[in-house]
Design an enzyme around this catalytic site. Sequence first.
Site, PDB file in Angstrom:
ATOM      1  N   HIS A  11       0.827  -1.221   0.000  1.00 20.36           N
ATOM      2  CA  HIS A  11       0.000   0.000   0.000  1.00 20.36           C
ATOM      3  C   HIS A  11       0.861   1.271   0.000  1.00 20.36           C
ATOM      4  O   HIS A  11       0.515   2.272   0.630  1.00 20.36           O
ATOM      5  CB  HIS A  11      -0.941   0.050   1.214  1.00 20.36           C
ATOM      6  N   ASN A  52     -10.454  -2.628   2.604  1.00 21.49           N
ATOM      7  CA  ASN A  52     -10.189  -2.562   1.164  1.00 21.49           C
ATOM      8  C   ASN A  52     -11.484  -2.230   0.430  1.00 21.49           C
ATOM      9  O   ASN A  52     -12.555  -2.219   1.038  1.00 21.49           O
ATOM     10  CB  ASN A  52      -9.672  -3.914   0.657  1.00 21.49           C
TER      11      ASN A  52
END
Length: 506
Positions: A74, A147
């Site tokens: 990420h 997510n």
Amino acid sequence: MKKKIKLMLTACLVSGAAMMHGQTVMTTNGGAPVGDNQNSKTVGEYGSVLLEDIHLIEKLAAFDRERIPERVVHARGAGAFGYFETTADMSKYTRATLFSKKGKKTDLAVRFSTVIHGKGSPETARDPRGFAVKFYTEEGNYDIVGNNLPVFFIRDAIKFPDMVHSLKPSPETNKQDPNRFFDFFSHIPEATHMLTRVYSDYGIPQGYQYMNGSSVHGFKWVNAKGEVTYVKYTWVSKQGEKNLTAAQAQEQQGKDWQHATVSLRKDIANKQYPQWDLYVQMISPDKMHSFDFWPLDATKDWPEKLIPKVKIGTMTLNRNPVNYFEEVESIAFSPGSLVPGVEPSEDKLLQGRLFSYFDTQRHRVGPNFQQIRVNQPKKQPVNYNSDSWNSSRNSAFDNPDVNYQPSSKSKVTDKATYKLSETKLKNVTITQKKITKTNDFAQAGDFYRSLSKQDQDNLVSNLVGDLGQVTDKNIQKKMISYFYRADSDFGKRIAKALKFSMKDFR
Ligand code: HEM
């Protein structure tokens, strides 16, 4: 005129900065004024340069240390700030004050991200998108680190480092390679559901405003009586879900591959504040075993027709970060940032995450990462954790001579009214094995069949694009067999596109 000078002087004294002709005078980190930021101090006008030029040395040294390690996953992301407005009183299920009063507003920070590639990578990649929210509540920071897709590739944290290694560029060639990640996934049938979603057009959202979010895991809500309800969260975009096809993503990449960051910033700057409604699904502990899947298996969605969604509030993003490093790069989310009334569930993937985030942040941002402004809770922490790099603890809550507990001289108590919930266990064996109710393919098939004909075509073509690059036929066949078990039409279409016949599978 006199009044103006007086006002300027007052402003300088308040801000601590010196002003000349309405401009602020540059200083060293130590606060001393800088007379020349263009010319180094030299022996004669042609040099050499003197080591005694403290400002020059400080400036170069600061520059040399500008980077901190990027997030191990990420790494590429965009952040924004705003608030959450609670629209339902959920105190029957959780004592979290955040969800206890209609109309209550709580400040929050958000970071959206892609997963696999580095900090400067394109935002057009096929990848899950991170959807992390930090609520600054009066009982501490509460993070929902989710997510955009409601499920995950694996159900046990022990597989995560290997999975990420397979998806990241090869240690030999430094290139992401479908041969590597499909080799890994051909051993992981539980990934079929997530792969089906990632290879659909949901794998490339048009922008961060146009995607939903999910906690993926179940958590425990605990009410004032200590009663537990299992919950899963979903953020529903009020802008609507919009995705890019592979062709549109390619075109976007040629024009501007930082489009998602740009578009989020632009909407907020233009006061078109993006909003999401937060929904919760609830399961009482006695119902947890009543499904054909295990609800704490992160590869499973909680179908809405079995477990209804209840709206509990709305998030509005209305401020762009002013300094990316300070407010976005340094922000630290963790599924372990919890408040009274929310506890981790037994989910084996989540349990690994509870360790991993705080651990990586001590390495990435430093041991005192929670003291950085964007990570500070609203209420000052009260404990005796001490010192280390960049410590700026305020010990004013206690006798400055006391940094231990218990103590007859301390004013601090650990007798909060809140106690963590208790779970009674009977006949439990400590073990190391896969769950029995794996049901690896059914929900992947349900998802495939829920797509329109066009979306199914796109999914098949997206998958074939990557699986077609795999040179080992056995890996391709194994993957096809998983998609076939999800839905026979789905599997057959991929097989056909990759030029297999049914007898290749006998
Ligand atoms: C065992 C499985 C997992 C492990 C070990 C893991 C580990 C990590 C680590 C080490 C980071 C970097 C954090 C930082 O440097 O601040 C991270 C970021 C992140 N992870 Fe995971 N992760 C796992 C699974 C998941 C799952 C299932 C989700 C979604 C539900 C998720 C969502 C995120 C998000 C959104 C971020 C970025 C947070 C931010 O914006 O700063 N991860 N993960």
